[in-house]
Design an enzyme around this catalytic site. Structure first.
Site, PDB file in Angstrom:
ATOM      1  N   GLU A 131     -11.171  73.279 -49.277  1.00 27.79           N
ATOM      2  CA  GLU A 131      -9.734  73.368 -48.986  1.00 27.79           C
ATOM      3  C   GLU A 131      -9.051  72.096 -49.491  1.00 27.79           C
ATOM      4  O   GLU A 131      -9.393  70.993 -49.078  1.00 27.79           O
ATOM      5  CB  GLU A 131      -9.522  73.494 -47.469  1.00 27.79           C
ATOM      6  CG  GLU A 131      -8.063  73.644 -47.112  1.00 27.79           C
ATOM      7  CD  GLU A 131      -7.827  73.669 -45.607  1.00 27.79           C
ATOM      8  OE1 GLU A 131      -8.451  72.871 -44.882  1.00 27.79           O
ATOM      9  OE2 GLU A 131      -7.011  74.490 -45.161  1.00 27.79           O
TER      10      GLU A 131
ATOM     11  N   LYS B 271      -1.730  67.243 -27.569  1.00 30.90           N
ATOM     12  CA  LYS B 271      -1.902  66.070 -28.451  1.00 30.90           C
ATOM     13  C   LYS B 271      -1.514  66.457 -29.872  1.00 30.90           C
ATOM     14  O   LYS B 271      -2.235  67.176 -30.550  1.00 30.90           O
ATOM     15  CB  LYS B 271      -3.359  65.574 -28.457  1.00 30.90           C
ATOM     16  CG  LYS B 271      -3.459  64.207 -29.140  1.00 30.90           C
ATOM     17  CD  LYS B 271      -4.749  63.943 -29.851  1.00 30.90           C
ATOM     18  CE  LYS B 271      -4.742  64.137 -31.333  1.00 30.90           C
ATOM     19  NZ  LYS B 271      -3.774  63.379 -32.138  1.00 30.90           N
TER      20      LYS B 271
HETATM   21  P1  NAP Z   1      -7.413  67.417 -38.491  1.00 34.19           P
HETATM   22  O1  NAP Z   1      -7.647  66.126 -39.180  1.00 34.19           O
HETATM   23  O2  NAP Z   1      -8.573  68.256 -38.146  1.00 34.19           O
HETATM   24  O3  NAP Z   1      -6.565  67.050 -37.174  1.00 34.19           O
HETATM   25  C1  NAP Z   1      -6.084  68.051 -36.303  1.00 34.19           C
HETATM   26  C2  NAP Z   1      -5.841  67.433 -34.952  1.00 34.19           C
HETATM   27  O4  NAP Z   1      -7.092  67.025 -34.402  1.00 34.19           O
HETATM   28  C3  NAP Z   1      -4.966  66.167 -34.990  1.00 34.19           C
HETATM   29  O5  NAP Z   1      -4.148  66.135 -33.841  1.00 34.19           O
HETATM   30  C4  NAP Z   1      -6.005  65.065 -34.959  1.00 34.19           C
HETATM   31  O6  NAP Z   1      -5.516  63.844 -34.485  1.00 34.19           O
HETATM   32  C5  NAP Z   1      -7.019  65.668 -34.000  1.00 34.19           C
HETATM   33  N1  NAP Z   1      -8.345  65.044 -34.047  1.00 34.19           N
HETATM   34  C6  NAP Z   1      -8.889  64.296 -35.029  1.00 34.19           C
HETATM   35  N2  NAP Z   1     -10.141  63.897 -34.685  1.00 34.19           N
HETATM   36  C7  NAP Z   1     -10.374  64.405 -33.447  1.00 34.19           C
HETATM   37  C8  NAP Z   1     -11.488  64.338 -32.557  1.00 34.19           C
HETATM   38  N3  NAP Z   1     -12.592  63.672 -32.854  1.00 34.19           N
HETATM   39  N4  NAP Z   1     -11.398  64.991 -31.370  1.00 34.19           N
HETATM   40  C9  NAP Z   1     -10.285  65.696 -31.053  1.00 34.19           C
HETATM   41  N5  NAP Z   1      -9.203  65.770 -31.857  1.00 34.19           N
HETATM   42  C10 NAP Z   1      -9.235  65.133 -33.047  1.00 34.19           C
HETATM   43  O7  NAP Z   1      -6.422  68.336 -39.314  1.00 34.19           O
HETATM   44  P2  NAP Z   1      -5.059  67.937 -39.993  1.00 34.19           P
HETATM   45  O8  NAP Z   1      -5.338  67.114 -41.203  1.00 34.19           O
HETATM   46  O9  NAP Z   1      -4.126  67.406 -38.956  1.00 34.19           O
HETATM   47  O10 NAP Z   1      -4.492  69.378 -40.408  1.00 34.19           O
HETATM   48  C11 NAP Z   1      -4.870  70.037 -41.546  1.00 34.19           C
HETATM   49  C12 NAP Z   1      -5.945  71.079 -41.241  1.00 34.19           C
HETATM   50  O11 NAP Z   1      -5.469  71.977 -40.254  1.00 34.19           O
HETATM   51  C13 NAP Z   1      -6.265  71.941 -42.461  1.00 34.19           C
HETATM   52  O12 NAP Z   1      -7.654  72.093 -42.547  1.00 34.19           O
HETATM   53  C14 NAP Z   1      -5.598  73.265 -42.138  1.00 34.19           C
HETATM   54  O13 NAP Z   1      -6.182  74.363 -42.779  1.00 34.19           O
HETATM   55  C15 NAP Z   1      -5.757  73.317 -40.663  1.00 34.19           C
HETATM   56  N6  NAP Z   1      -4.780  74.253 -40.091  1.00 34.19           N
HETATM   57  C16 NAP Z   1      -5.244  75.462 -39.633  1.00 34.19           C
HETATM   58  C17 NAP Z   1      -4.346  76.404 -39.132  1.00 34.19           C
HETATM   59  C18 NAP Z   1      -4.813  77.734 -38.629  1.00 34.19           C
HETATM   60  O14 NAP Z   1      -4.053  78.380 -37.908  1.00 34.19           O
HETATM   61  N7  NAP Z   1      -6.000  78.191 -38.983  1.00 34.19           N
HETATM   62  C19 NAP Z   1      -2.974  76.097 -39.085  1.00 34.19           C
HETATM   63  C20 NAP Z   1      -2.552  74.862 -39.552  1.00 34.19           C
HETATM   64  C21 NAP Z   1      -3.468  73.934 -40.056  1.00 34.19           C
HETATM   65  P3  NAP Z   1      -5.082  62.664 -35.495  1.00 34.19           P
HETATM   66  O15 NAP Z   1      -3.944  63.182 -36.297  1.00 34.19           O
HETATM   67  O16 NAP Z   1      -4.707  61.573 -34.590  1.00 34.19           O
HETATM   68  O17 NAP Z   1      -6.278  62.371 -36.360  1.00 34.19           O
END
Ligand code: NAP
Length: 495
Positions: free
Chosen positions: A389, A179
């Site tokens: 962050e 996803k």
């Molecule tokens: P996010 O809002 O947490 O979303 C990540 C993924 O989770 C998306 O596919 C999102 O779908 C999905 N999601 C949202 N709500 C969910 C739920 N209730 N149950 C299951 N899945 C759900 O993060 P983002 O804004 O996309 O990405 C930024 C974050 O990713 C930052 O905090 C960054 O630090 C982190 N990140 C970490 C790494 C690492 O390796 N540590 C690498 C890259 C990014 P939707 O888009 O449809 O909401």
């Protein structure tokens, strides 16, 4: 580079078939001018159910289960070749989808090809163990796939984070449901096209863009899914881990960061400044490992900062298709609003904006989601901008006097993803590196990555590690065998 590439059509890859999703529409917009890329009908709960059922069948099929590791690996080599052949298409689509520079999306596509190749090699060279016997038997430790696993990825580097999960999960013998994030659904669909073309048996992969609360949630709670590998924010990661605990399902969590970068007075100043600029402002700061808290030894703080500010102001903010661009637009208007809210709060917390802090104005800038690279000083360590962050091009700076307070302050944050240390004294760098709670320490470099080196976070930055040889085992479970070698009757039975 291709001039123009057709965007993936409005079709999802469900159980190996291309068809329209039954869920809410997702619109992908080009962040450089907000033009329309594509509208995709996302997956519904029924689509997820179907994908899981197909995945179960595919994972259990003898034709897949009985493949030897080198035979599974052959699919991954083909996928890697397919990605390499399609680098122009992939990078174009991902730049349109995310606003990242073409240079960066090309590098991400190349790294995705390398990831599939690496896990193919790991898969066909991994050895199982005969463990030391403590009686008249032979003990074997063998590894089995988990069955159906889910991969949930964020929008900031989709092709690379997708590959980091799909390659080891497939190499381990699982079926996978991916996803992608709703802001960047397209490149994951392109990856599905390439994997389909490589001949992976139908059902082993589904790619289901759709809302996190519907598709993501069902993947986490569904009884047939044996593991979720998640990359995203810490808040979503925590809620997902709670649900996973309910069904005792393993999860791996790659979460957010607020990484410290430390500069000692003996550092090579130009090398350090180049590394710091790259560490925070490349990808417009939308990087989990962004070096967003900078600590500089007080003896050089003022001249160092002057130089850093001047270099920051000289960075070229521009269109992602321009080869000279260093700082491209942010992914989405809502995200820029969020970054700007952090900057506004930092001002209220008496922070001084030392560079940037504004939207660049005029010409093409007005159409896109741009933000100047920003440096903020004079904020107290407890201020929101120092703790949370931001996930944007924003750096906070602090002077430090001695190692003890430096280590205390650098560790005084809930995250523990990465750390950068700049000094010519390697012994000191190793001492500081050992004291900092972070999954990766870079010494006189930053944001270097290798698929053969494990990656993951400490504290609120995550659980588990991706990459490296052990990355394969993260998608497997261990089974032990005892094989009698004595032929003797058990004395307990008294026969
Ligand atoms: P996010 O809002 O947490 O979303 C990540 C993924 O989770 C998306 O596919 C999102 O779908 C999905 N999601 C949202 N709500 C969910 C739920 N209730 N149950 C299951 N899945 C759900 O993060 P983002 O804004 O996309 O990405 C930024 C974050 O990713 C930052 O905090 C960054 O630090 C982190 N990140 C970490 C790494 C690492 O390796 N540590 C690498 C890259 C990014 P939707 O888009 O449809 O909401």
């Amino acid at each position: 580079m291709l001039d123009k590439v057709d965007m993936p059509k409005d079709r999802l890859y469900i159980g190996g078939e291309w068809r329209k999703g039954q869920g809410a529409e997702i619109t992908s917009v080009f962040p450089a001018d907000r033009s329309h890329n594509a509208t995709v009908s996302g997956a519904s709960a029924a689509d997820v159910e179907e994908a899981i059922a197909r995945a179960q069948d595919a994972a259990d099929a003898a034709s897949w289960k009985r493949l030897k590791p080198h035979e599974r690996a052959s699919f991954l080599y083909k996928i890697s070749d397919g990605i390499s052949r399609n680098i122009d298409r992939i990078s174009y689509i991902q730049t349109r989808d995310t606003g990242k520079t073409l240079g960066e999306t090309r590098a991400l596509a190349a790294s995705a090809a390398g990831t599939f190749r690496y896990f193919a090699a790991v898969c066909e060279t991994e050895e199982e163990k005969i463990t030391p016997a403590r009686g008249d038997y032979i003990t074997l430790s063998r590894w089995e796939p988990l069955g159906v696993v889910a991969a949930i990825t964020p929008w900031n580097s989709p092709i690379a984070s997708d590959a980091q999960k799909l390659a080891p999960a497939l190499a381990a013998g699982n079926a996978v449901i991916l996803k992608p994030a709703s802001w960047s659904p397209l490149v994951s669909l392109e990856l599905a096209r390439i994997i389909d073309e490589a001949g992976l048996p139908k059902g082993l992969l589904s790619v289901l863009p759709g809302s996190g609360s519907v598709v993501g949630d069902l993947l986490v709670t569904h009884p047939a899914v044996g593991k979720v590998s998640f990359t995203g924010g810490t808040a979503v990661g925590r809620s997902l881990a709670r649900k996973a605990a309910e069904k005792l399902m393993p999860v791996s969590l790659e979460l957010g960061g607020k990484s410290p970068t430390i500069v000692f007075e003996d550092a090579d100043i130009d090398q350090t400044i180049a590394g710091i600029l790259f560490g925070i402002f490349s990808s417009s700061g939308q990087s989990c490992i962004a070096g967003s808290r900078l600590y500089v030894q007080r003896s050089i703080y003022k001249p160092f900062l002057e130089k850093l500010i001047a270099r920051t102001k000289a960075l070229r903010v521009g269109h992602p298709f321009e080869s000279s661009t260093q700082v491209a637009p942010l992914i989405h208007e809502d995200h820029r609003n969020s970054v700007e809210r952090f900057i506004a709060q930092a001002r209220r917390d008496r922070g001084t904006i030392l560079a940037g802090g504004q939207r660049p104005a005029g010409g093409d800038y007005n159409e896109g989601v741009y933000l100047e690279p920003t440096i903020i000083g004079d904020v107290a360590p407890g201020a929101e901008i120092c703790r949370e962050e931001v996930f944007g091009p924003v750096l906070t700076v602090f002077p430090f006097d001695d190692e003890d307070t430096l280590i205390r302050d650098a560790n005084d944050n809930e995250y523990g993803l990465a750390c950068g240390i700049w000094t010519r004294d390697v012994v000191k760098a190793l001492r500081i590196g050992a004291a900092i709670k972070a999954g990766t320490v870079w010494i006189n470099t930053y944001k270097q990555f290798s698929i053969s080196t494990p990656f993951g976070g400490m504290k609120a930055s995550g659980m588990g590690r991706e990459k490296g040889r052990d990355g394969l085992r993260a998608y497997m479970q261990q089974k032990s065998y005892y094989i009698d070698t004595s032929g003797a009757l058990h004395p307990w039975a008294g026969l």
